[in-house]
Design an enzyme around this catalytic site. Structure first.
Site, short mmCIF file in Angstrom:
data_model
loop_
_atom_site.label_atom_id
_atom_site.label_comp_id
_atom_site.label_asym_id
_atom_site.label_seq_id
_atom_site.Cartn_x
_atom_site.Cartn_y
_atom_site.Cartn_z
N GLU A 200 42.03 24.68 38.87
CA GLU A 200 42.36 26.11 38.73
C GLU A 200 42.46 26.71 40.13
O GLU A 200 41.45 26.84 40.82
CB GLU A 200 41.26 26.82 37.94
CG GLU A 200 41.58 28.27 37.70
CD GLU A 200 40.42 29.05 37.08
OE1 GLU A 200 39.24 28.76 37.37
OE2 GLU A 200 40.71 29.98 36.32
N GLU B 15 33.19 33.00 28.49
CA GLU B 15 34.62 33.14 28.84
C GLU B 15 34.79 32.51 30.21
O GLU B 15 34.43 33.11 31.23
CB GLU B 15 35.01 34.62 28.88
CG GLU B 15 34.93 35.31 27.53
CD GLU B 15 36.07 34.92 26.59
OE1 GLU B 15 36.91 34.10 26.97
OE2 GLU B 15 36.09 35.45 25.47
N CYS C 61 41.93 34.94 34.80
CA CYS C 61 41.57 33.74 34.03
C CYS C 61 42.77 33.20 33.27
O CYS C 61 43.05 32.02 33.32
CB CYS C 61 40.42 34.06 33.09
SG CYS C 61 40.72 35.51 32.09
N LYS D 35 24.84 42.40 35.14
CA LYS D 35 24.78 41.95 36.53
C LYS D 35 26.19 41.60 37.00
O LYS D 35 26.77 40.60 36.57
CB LYS D 35 23.89 40.70 36.67
CG LYS D 35 23.60 40.39 38.12
CD LYS D 35 23.33 38.92 38.38
CE LYS D 35 24.57 38.12 38.56
NZ LYS D 35 25.41 38.47 39.75
P1 NAD Z 1 31.16 32.51 39.05
O1 NAD Z 1 30.88 31.59 37.92
O2 NAD Z 1 30.94 32.04 40.43
O3 NAD Z 1 30.29 33.85 38.93
C1 NAD Z 1 30.36 34.68 37.78
C2 NAD Z 1 29.06 35.45 37.67
O4 NAD Z 1 27.98 34.55 37.40
C3 NAD Z 1 28.65 36.22 38.93
O5 NAD Z 1 28.10 37.48 38.55
C4 NAD Z 1 27.56 35.33 39.53
O6 NAD Z 1 26.65 36.02 40.34
C5 NAD Z 1 26.90 34.81 38.27
N1 NAD Z 1 26.16 33.55 38.43
C6 NAD Z 1 26.32 32.59 39.39
N2 NAD Z 1 25.47 31.57 39.18
C7 NAD Z 1 24.78 31.87 38.06
C8 NAD Z 1 23.78 31.18 37.31
N3 NAD Z 1 23.32 29.97 37.67
N4 NAD Z 1 23.31 31.78 36.20
C9 NAD Z 1 23.78 32.97 35.79
N5 NAD Z 1 24.71 33.67 36.47
C10 NAD Z 1 25.22 33.12 37.58
O7 NAD Z 1 32.67 32.97 38.82
P2 NAD Z 1 33.59 33.87 39.77
O8 NAD Z 1 34.02 33.05 40.94
O9 NAD Z 1 32.93 35.20 39.98
O10 NAD Z 1 34.85 34.13 38.81
C11 NAD Z 1 35.98 33.31 38.80
C12 NAD Z 1 35.99 32.45 37.56
O11 NAD Z 1 35.86 33.27 36.39
C13 NAD Z 1 37.29 31.70 37.37
O12 NAD Z 1 37.04 30.36 36.99
C14 NAD Z 1 37.98 32.42 36.21
O13 NAD Z 1 38.89 31.65 35.50
C15 NAD Z 1 36.80 32.86 35.41
N6 NAD Z 1 37.15 34.00 34.56
C16 NAD Z 1 37.26 33.78 33.21
C17 NAD Z 1 37.64 34.82 32.38
C18 NAD Z 1 37.80 34.62 30.89
O14 NAD Z 1 37.91 35.59 30.15
N7 NAD Z 1 37.82 33.40 30.41
C19 NAD Z 1 37.88 36.09 32.91
C20 NAD Z 1 37.75 36.26 34.29
C21 NAD Z 1 37.38 35.20 35.10
#
Ligand code: NAD
Length: 468
Positions: free
Chosen positions: A374, A243, A277, A170
């Protein structure tokens, strides 16, 4: 153009509810996609579950060949995927933009194809035969963010299927188009049901993370959502790889050469407009070279073009979404109000699109939200220090720990200090370098589990011991 909102059991599905995906460079539509509902998500899980026994039982060489074929397909469709990625994500075609991301997706896929699943023998003689076999887990839910949509999709999908699991992915509701297209293309290399995709809102993510037929969740996203994922997965005791967010510190020692390190510092912080990230998000610079480092960064920033990703000479594009755009603007405004000095950038670019310029913020201090949170955007706080022990302590004060770096011409000293940083990866004189053969993951609130190489593959396997 309308894109399939789900790929289930090998077939694209076009539902009736359409969602328009905005192009962040223009505000126009990048495309529209049929949103998947909960019933379709259930069918995707059922398709993955039905495909699992057959896929898990295949000779390993067949799975290796299928994953290698996936790499070929990505390469064959690289330009189409890159253009779609730029349209929905905003990143430039060149530099570390879409072509780079698609190239990385192919490279990671090919490397994963070559990984092996050895049987280990603890003892193998007349007294005892004890062997450790590796077994796939079942159906993996892959949940991805909007910053590196294709690369992160590949990081989750490929080791999962290489190990013999089946997948439902997803993508983020902000960037589903390239992932759905990728999954559609990869069907040519995989039996039906091995790789399924559903585009839709966050609620589909919760459906996956709580579903009894999902064996493992591989989640990349924010720390706040990661906590919800863990709670949701607890009743069914799913395996997790989380992650999550980071707030990486870079520490510049007094003996560093400002001119020599400016380019590395800049791209460590501003790769993908800071929407990465493991980007450098807090830069600590020793008092004795503070002004020289600031000047070198400002000069380098002047050579970098921010513009629409479709313009071949753009090195940075717009921010991906409005929420992120507002957050960066707010953090910079607050820092300025608290006494920080904006050296370049510092206010949104006028006109259509979510453009915010490269912003360097001097005299930033812990306690300012731009330092403590962040920012995930093109605004780098530069913090002055005089005692390196205090800089390390400030770096480690963050509740997250993804990456960190030390910059110096004394490599031994830099290594020693880098190892004092509380983070999953510590770099010397660079920041953010990753490789498909080297584990990557966070500590503290940046999550747990690693991706890439044999260590990453083991996250998609359980060990079965055979005594005979
Ligand atoms: P987000 O947490 O808002 O969303 C990530 C995904 O989770 C999306 O597909 C979203 O639809 C889904 N999601 C949202 N609520 C959910 C729930 N309750 N249950 C399951 N899935 C759910 O993150 P974002 O804004 O898309 O991404 C940015 C963040 O991701 C930043 O904090 C960044 O640091 C982190 N990130 C981490 C890494 C890593 O490898 N550590 C890599 C890339 C991004």
């Amino acid at each position: 153009m309308t894109y399939a909102g789900a790929i289930i059991g090998g077939s694209p599905e076009y539902g009736e509810t359409l969602s328009i995906i905005a192009n962040p460079a223009t505000g126009d539509a990048a495309g529209e996609i049929a949103i998947t509902d909960a019933a379709a998500c259930e069918r995707a899980i059922a398709a993955a579950r039905a495909a699992f026994p057959g896929w898990a039982a295949k000779p390993d060489a067949e799975r290796q060949a299928a994953v290698a074929r996936c790499a070929d397909i990505i390469e064959e469709h690289a330009e189409e995927l890159a253009r779609l990625l730029t349209a929905e994500q905003g990143k430039p075609m060149n530099g570390t933009g879409s072509r780079f991301e698609v190239g990385g997706a192919a490279a990671w896929t090919r490397h994963t194809a070559g990984l092996v699943l050895p049987v280990e023998y603890v003892q193998d003689d007349d007294a005892a035969h004890i062997a450790i076999h590796r077994r796939p887990l079942g159906v993996v839910a892959a949940i991805t963010p909007w910053n590196w949509p294709l690369m992160i999709a590949i990081w989750q999908i490929m080791p999962a299927i290489r190990a013999g699991n089946t997948v439902v992915i997803k993508p983020s509701p902000f960037t589903p188009l390239s992932t759905l297209k990728l999954v559609e293309l990869l069907q040519a290399a995989l039996p039906p049901g091995v790789l399924n995709a559903v585009a839709g809102p966050d609620e589909l993510g919760s459906l996956l993370t709580s579903h009894p037929d999902i064996a493992k969740v591989c989640f990349t996203g924010s720390t706040a959502t990661g906590r919800k994922v863990m709670a949701s997965a607890a009743p069914t005791l799913k395996r997790l790889t989380l992650e999550l967010g980071g707030n990486d510190a870079g520490i510049v020692l007094p003996d560093a050469d400002p001119q020599a390190i400016a380019e590395g510092l800049f791209w460590g912080a501003f790769i993908n407009n800071g929407q990465t990230c493991a980007a450098l998000k807090r830069l600590f610079v020793h008092d004795s070279i503070y002004d020289a480092v600031c000047d070198a960064l400002v000069a380098y920033a002047a050579s970098v073009k921010t513009g629409p990703g479709t313009e071949e000479d753009s090195a940075l594009g717009p921010l991906q979404n409005e929420m992120q755009f507002r957050k960066v603007a707010r953090l910079v405004d607050e820092a300025r109000a608290d006494g920080a000095r904006v050296l370049t950038g510092g206010s949104p670019t006028a006109g259509a699109g979510l453009f915010y310029p490269v912003t360097l913020v001097a005299d930033a201090k812990p306690g300012m939200a731009l330092v403590d949170e962040e920012q995930f955007g093109p605004a780098l706080p530069i913090i002055r220090y005089s005692d390196v022990g205090e800089a390390i302590a400030a770096a480690n004060a963050a509740d997250v720990g993804l990456g960190g770096s030390v910059w110096s011409s004394d490599i031994d000293l830099a290594r020693d200090l880098a190892l004092q940083l509380e983070c999953g990866t510590a770099w010397v004189n660079k920041h953010g370098a990753i490789r498909p053969d080297t584990p990557f993951g966070g500590v503290k609130a940046s999550g747990f589990g690693v991706e890439f190489g044999p260590h990453g593959l083991s996250e998609f396997l359980s060990l079965q011991v055979l005594h005979d």
